[in-house]
Write a protein that holds these residues in place. Structure first.
Motif, short mmCIF file in Angstrom:
data_model
loop_
_atom_site.label_atom_id
_atom_site.label_comp_id
_atom_site.label_asym_id
_atom_site.label_seq_id
_atom_site.Cartn_x
_atom_site.Cartn_y
_atom_site.Cartn_z
N TYR A 235 0.69 -1.18 0.10
CA TYR A 235 -0.23 0.16 0.07
C TYR A 235 0.48 1.05 -0.20
O TYR A 235 1.64 1.48 0.64
CB TYR A 235 -0.75 0.19 0.72
CG TYR A 235 -2.40 -0.99 1.45
CD1 TYR A 235 -3.46 -0.23 1.56
CD2 TYR A 235 -1.61 -1.91 0.48
CE1 TYR A 235 -4.68 -0.78 1.03
CE2 TYR A 235 -2.88 -2.90 1.21
CZ TYR A 235 -4.33 -2.60 1.08
OH TYR A 235 -5.54 -3.43 1.36
N SER A 236 1.01 2.49 -0.60
CA SER A 236 1.60 3.23 -1.10
C SER A 236 0.64 4.63 -1.01
O SER A 236 -0.65 4.64 -0.98
CB SER A 236 2.20 3.61 -2.42
OG SER A 236 2.21 4.42 -3.03
N LEU A 237 1.14 5.72 0.46
CA LEU A 237 0.70 6.41 0.73
C LEU A 237 1.01 7.71 0.56
O LEU A 237 2.18 7.44 1.06
CB LEU A 237 0.54 6.19 1.93
CG LEU A 237 -0.41 7.29 3.05
CD1 LEU A 237 -2.21 8.22 2.45
CD2 LEU A 237 -0.69 7.14 4.83
N PHE A 268 -2.92 2.36 -4.14
CA PHE A 268 -2.14 3.61 -4.10
C PHE A 268 -3.20 4.26 -3.64
O PHE A 268 -4.28 4.55 -3.68
CB PHE A 268 -1.82 4.20 -5.33
CG PHE A 268 -1.04 3.24 -6.22
CD1 PHE A 268 -0.01 3.33 -5.90
CD2 PHE A 268 -1.02 2.40 -7.35
CE1 PHE A 268 1.58 3.07 -6.07
CE2 PHE A 268 0.02 1.63 -7.61
CZ PHE A 268 1.35 1.90 -7.29
N VAL A 269 -2.75 5.20 -2.85
CA VAL A 269 -3.64 6.00 -1.60
C VAL A 269 -3.07 6.95 -1.45
O VAL A 269 -1.85 7.25 -1.35
CB VAL A 269 -4.50 5.87 -0.33
CG1 VAL A 269 -5.12 7.41 0.06
CG2 VAL A 269 -4.75 4.17 -0.54
N SER A 281 -10.75 6.85 6.84
CA SER A 281 -9.71 6.81 5.98
C SER A 281 -9.97 4.91 5.55
O SER A 281 -10.16 4.29 6.47
CB SER A 281 -8.36 6.47 6.12
OG SER A 281 -7.48 5.30 7.52
N ASN A 282 -9.53 4.66 4.29
CA ASN A 282 -10.33 3.12 4.63
C ASN A 282 -8.64 2.19 4.75
O ASN A 282 -9.34 1.09 3.52
CB ASN A 282 -10.98 3.00 2.76
CG ASN A 282 -9.72 3.77 1.90
OD1 ASN A 282 -8.41 4.11 1.60
ND2 ASN A 282 -10.37 3.88 0.42
N ILE A 283 -7.79 2.64 4.40
CA ILE A 283 -6.45 1.50 4.59
C ILE A 283 -6.95 0.46 5.78
O ILE A 283 -7.74 0.88 7.25
CB ILE A 283 -5.70 2.72 5.95
CG1 ILE A 283 -4.89 3.87 5.02
CG2 ILE A 283 -4.14 1.84 6.43
CD1 ILE A 283 -4.48 3.10 3.57
#
Length: 425
Positions: A235-237, A268-269, A281-283
């Protein structure tokens, strides 16, 4: 006659013991009957068979328990990559690693086969992208991007608003950061903490340096270790969608064309952490095995406090209970944040690292200071330039682009000056 009476009396005592439920006494009497040579009665035979059955059952239970323990241990080994001594020796030799003390690790080498190919393909990708822009426009765009990205040298955050800022970042900083992350993952591997299936949250991910460092490390590893099928959810923040886009574009061009045992899932966020609501957040919650923050730390006290509070919320919400936090911070930035000078005094260094970890609400597992030199104190520019020329691996392909497009009149090398810190909640 006396022998018969004694045997009869023992049989009666045996029956009384059974009647009382005193199996221990009954067993002792049965052993005396057997030793005397007398024949067992039907009741005594049944009791003997019962005792033997119970013993066999206990033995089987012990065997099952031992087998279960072995299965659990083997499954644990399968969940993590078991450190291979030959590969670790190869890493030490190729990177010319010297462990100066418990915390300072010097590296002046590189896995040439992996990094030279990676660097060549990166240069090829950048050149292809730059070739799409008319020369007159290209020079103006590059000048703006170089000026923007140069803010990093003085500890300021670039604006990242120019279209070629990601390309200049690729040219100036990307290779060194991948080099550092490669070694960070190698340290995690050597400590037996690298799983075969795991989830990574990369905060301020840029073009995905963390994922590239891991991918190159596993390429090296696969030459020595029969790596089981791996799966990594990444997951890229990241605030800058241009960095995410260019990072994924090059990944598809290079990494996915390599023979690799890793299945990667990317998400990708694109958001600014300072404007991000962690709670809404939807993480995924309690999902990540590793949360990585590489070089996204602030010397400005108000920004540091604000970002640390956000980081703590992310750790609390999204890191699973067995998960780790991997932090990469440049030496100058770490010490500057606490108005301290870099020093060879290990106790002062430990205190600085401890303060840094405490402010993030974490517990230190271990840390290493990765350095190209044998010193914690920085060398003067002229001294370091000579040292790099004599000792450090050159960016042989990238130097051509830097000279051509960034007017760089010196050669770039693979260098290190970072603290790699592993921590838990």
């Amino acid at each position: 006659m006396n022998k018969l009476i004694i045997n009869w009396w023992r049989s009666q005592q045996f029956k009384l013991a059974l009647h009382r439920g005193d199996n221990r006494s009954a067993l002792q009497i049965l052993q005396k009957i057997q030793k005397s040579g007398a024949k067992f009665s039907t009741l005594e035979k049944i009791f003997r068979e019962k005792i033997q059955f119970e013993r066999d059952l206990e033995e089987h239970k012990r065997e099952i328990t031992n087998l279960r323990k072995q299965i659990v241990e083997k499954s644990k080994l399968n969940l993590f990559l078991h450190p291979n001594p030959e590969f670790i020796k190869y890493l030490s030799t190729s990177f010319k690693l010297i462990q100066h003390d418990d915390y300072k690790l010097q590296a002046t080498g590189i896995d040439e086969g992996i990094f030279e190919d990676f660097e060549a393909r990166l240069v090829e990708y950048i050149q292809e992208e730059l070739n799409k822009i008319p020369e007159q426009k290209l020079l103006i765009k590059l000048e703006d991007a170089v000026e923007d990205i140069s803010s990093l040298k003085v500890g300021q955050e670039p604006d990242y608003r120019f279209s070629l800022t990601p390309h200049v970042y690729f040219m100036k900083y990307f290779l060194e950061n991948v080099y550092c992350l490669y070694l960070a993952w190698s340290l995690i591997y050597q400590n037996g903490l690298l799983p075969t299936k795991f989830n990574i949250l990369d905060i301020a991910a840029g073009p995905g340096t963390t994922a590239y460092g891991l991918a190159l490390f596993l390429q090296s590893c696969s030459s020595f270790v029969d790596i089981p099928q791996m799966h990594v959810s990444y997951y890229s923040l990241e605030k800058q969608d241009a960095f995410q886009y260019r990072g994924l574009q090059f990944w598809r061009k290079y990494i996915e064309s390599r023979k690799t045992p890793v299945n990667n899932f990317f998400r990708f966020v694109t958001t600014d952490i300072f404007a991000w609501d962690v709670k809404s957040s939807n993480i995924p919650k309690k999902f990540f095995d590793f949360i990585v923050i590489s070089h996204c730390f602030f010397t400005d006290s108000s920004k540091r406090i604000q970002s640390n509070n956000i980081y703590k919320e992310i750790f609390a919400n999204s890191l699973n209970n067995q998960g780790y936090v991997l932090l990469i911070i440049q030496d100058k930035k770490l010490f500057k944040a606490y108005n301290a000078d870099q020093t060879e005094d290990k106790e002062k260094e430990i205190n600085i690292v401890s303060k840094f970890i405490e402010e993030l609400g974490l517990h230190l597992v271990w840390y290493k200071y990765l350095t190209s030199t044998s010193l914690r104190k920085p060398l003067a520019n002229s001294e370091f330039g000579k040292f790099a020329k004599d000792n450090l691996p050159k960016q042989i392909y990238m130097n051509q682009l830097l000279k051509k497009y960034c007017n760089q009149n010196y050669e770039s090398h693979y260098t290190l000056d970072d603290y790699v810190i592993l921590a838990k909640k």
